[in-house]
Design a protein around this motif. Structure first.
Motif, PDB file in Angstrom:
ATOM      1  N   ALA A  72       4.416  -1.241  -9.720  1.00 27.81           N
ATOM      2  CA  ALA A  72       4.525  -0.704  -8.370  1.00 27.81           C
ATOM      3  C   ALA A  72       5.987  -0.760  -7.940  1.00 27.81           C
ATOM      4  N   TYR A  73       6.441   0.294  -7.265  1.00 26.91           N
ATOM      5  CA  TYR A  73       7.829   0.338  -6.805  1.00 26.91           C
ATOM      6  C   TYR A  73       7.927   1.135  -5.516  1.00 26.91           C
TER       7      TYR A  73
ATOM      8  N   LEU B 124       2.052   6.841 -18.566  1.00 31.06           N
ATOM      9  CA  LEU B 124       1.003   7.854 -18.551  1.00 31.06           C
ATOM     10  C   LEU B 124       0.936   8.630 -17.246  1.00 31.06           C
ATOM     11  N   HIS B 125       1.197   7.942 -16.135  1.00 27.79           N
ATOM     12  CA  HIS B 125       1.003   8.575 -14.828  1.00 27.79           C
ATOM     13  C   HIS B 125       1.898   7.900 -13.802  1.00 27.79           C
ATOM     14  N   ASP B 126       2.358   8.664 -12.823  1.00 31.51           N
ATOM     15  CA  ASP B 126       3.193   8.138 -11.755  1.00 31.51           C
ATOM     16  C   ASP B 126       2.799   8.827 -10.447  1.00 31.51           C
ATOM     17  N   SER B 127       2.255   8.063  -9.504  1.00 33.59           N
ATOM     18  CA  SER B 127       1.902   8.614  -8.193  1.00 33.59           C
ATOM     19  C   SER B 127       1.777   7.476  -7.198  1.00 33.59           C
ATOM     20  N   LYS B 128       1.301   7.774  -5.989  1.00 40.59           N
ATOM     21  CA  LYS B 128       1.227   6.734  -4.971  1.00 40.59           C
ATOM     22  C   LYS B 128      -0.070   5.929  -5.088  1.00 40.59           C
ATOM     23  N   ILE B 129      -0.044   4.747  -4.518  1.00 40.91           N
ATOM     24  CA  ILE B 129      -1.217   3.886  -4.484  1.00 40.91           C
ATOM     25  C   ILE B 129      -2.138   4.397  -3.387  1.00 40.91           C
ATOM     26  N   SER B 130      -3.391   4.684  -3.742  1.00 41.77           N
ATOM     27  CA  SER B 130      -4.330   5.229  -2.763  1.00 41.77           C
ATOM     28  C   SER B 130      -5.128   4.142  -2.056  1.00 41.77           C
ATOM     29  N   SER B 131      -5.361   3.003  -2.730  1.00 41.71           N
ATOM     30  CA  SER B 131      -6.079   1.908  -2.075  1.00 41.71           C
ATOM     31  C   SER B 131      -5.622   0.570  -2.646  1.00 41.71           C
ATOM     32  N   LEU B 132      -5.651  -0.432  -1.778  1.00 41.00           N
ATOM     33  CA  LEU B 132      -5.268  -1.787  -2.157  1.00 41.00           C
ATOM     34  C   LEU B 132      -6.243  -2.728  -1.470  1.00 41.00           C
TER      35      LEU B 132
ATOM     36  N   ARG C 186       0.811  -1.215   0.000  1.00 42.38           N
ATOM     37  CA  ARG C 186       0.000   0.000   0.000  1.00 42.38           C
ATOM     38  C   ARG C 186       0.849   1.272   0.000  1.00 42.38           C
ATOM     39  N   ASN C 187       2.022   1.246   0.596  1.00 42.05           N
ATOM     40  CA  ASN C 187       2.856   2.456   0.658  1.00 42.05           C
ATOM     41  C   ASN C 187       3.735   2.639  -0.575  1.00 42.05           C
ATOM     42  N   ALA C 188       3.532   1.815  -1.609  1.00 42.44           N
ATOM     43  CA  ALA C 188       4.338   1.896  -2.826  1.00 42.44           C
ATOM     44  C   ALA C 188       3.848   3.024  -3.736  1.00 42.44           C
ATOM     45  N   ARG C 189       4.660   3.333  -4.706  1.00 36.29           N
ATOM     46  CA  ARG C 189       4.272   4.238  -5.788  1.00 36.29           C
ATOM     47  C   ARG C 189       3.916   3.372  -6.980  1.00 36.29           C
ATOM     48  N   ALA C 190       3.154   3.919  -7.920  1.00 33.03           N
ATOM     49  CA  ALA C 190       2.728   3.149  -9.079  1.00 33.03           C
ATOM     50  C   ALA C 190       2.889   3.964 -10.354  1.00 33.03           C
ATOM     51  N   ARG C 191       3.280   3.285 -11.401  1.00 34.13           N
ATOM     52  CA  ARG C 191       3.439   3.881 -12.726  1.00 34.13           C
ATOM     53  C   ARG C 191       2.453   3.157 -13.642  1.00 34.13           C
ATOM     54  N   VAL C 192       1.615   3.908 -14.364  1.00 31.83           N
ATOM     55  CA  VAL C 192       0.656   3.316 -15.306  1.00 31.83           C
ATOM     56  C   VAL C 192       1.266   3.379 -16.697  1.00 31.83           C
ATOM     57  N   ILE C 193       1.331   2.213 -17.359  1.00 31.48           N
ATOM     58  CA  ILE C 193       1.938   2.124 -18.684  1.00 31.48           C
ATOM     59  C   ILE C 193       0.890   1.618 -19.677  1.00 31.48           C
ATOM     60  N   ARG C 194       0.754   2.336 -20.780  1.00 28.91           N
ATOM     61  CA  ARG C 194      -0.148   1.944 -21.861  1.00 28.91           C
ATOM     62  C   ARG C 194       0.612   2.075 -23.176  1.00 28.91           C
ATOM     63  N   ASN C 195       0.609   1.018 -23.965  1.00 24.63           N
ATOM     64  CA  ASN C 195       1.320   1.003 -25.255  1.00 24.63           C
ATOM     65  C   ASN C 195       2.790   1.394 -25.104  1.00 24.63           C
TER      66      ASN C 195
ATOM     67  N   ASP D  84      -3.682   7.338  -6.910  1.00 28.54           N
ATOM     68  CA  ASP D  84      -3.945   8.734  -6.588  1.00 28.54           C
ATOM     69  C   ASP D  84      -3.956   9.609  -7.842  1.00 28.54           C
ATOM     70  N   GLY D  85      -5.061  10.303  -8.080  1.00 30.16           N
ATOM     71  CA  GLY D  85      -5.131  11.285  -9.158  1.00 30.16           C
ATOM     72  C   GLY D  85      -5.231  10.714 -10.559  1.00 30.16           C
ATOM     73  N   PHE D  86      -5.554   9.428 -10.717  1.00 22.49           N
ATOM     74  CA  PHE D  86      -5.648   8.837 -12.052  1.00 22.49           C
ATOM     75  C   PHE D  86      -6.898   7.979 -12.143  1.00 22.49           C
TER      76      PHE D  86
END
Length: 76
Positions: A69-70, A27-35, A14-23, A56-58
């Motif tokens: 997640a990292y 696209l977006h890089d922020s923290k995980i808000s819920s798991l 839950r305290n990790a950050r996440a990067r969303v990748i498409r193609n 968060d924010g996406f």
């Protein structure tokens, strides 16, 4: 929005950050808000399990998006 996800490698916390990748484009890089597992909030989900991940924010998640997640650690 919560992404229905399957953990393919490693674990997500839950305290990790996440990067969303498409193609192959980030696209977006922020923290995980819920798991969540089923309806329960959890602190981590291991390899081979399904979960719901809120970022968060996406809210523009689409089928086929990859969430990486990292955790940032300071090394002295």
């Amino acid at each position: 929005a919560v992404a229905g996800s399957y953990i393919q490698e490693g674990q997500v916390t839950r305290n990790a950050r996440a990067r969303v990748i498409r193609n192959k484009e980030s696209l977006h890089d922020s923290k995980i808000s819920s798991l969540k597992r089923f309806t329960e909030d959890v602190r981590e989900v291991a390899n081979g399990f399904e979960c719901g991940i809120g970022i968060d924010g996406f809210n523009d998640l689409e089928e086929g998006d990859i969430i990486e997640a990292y955790v940032k650690e300071r090394v002295n």
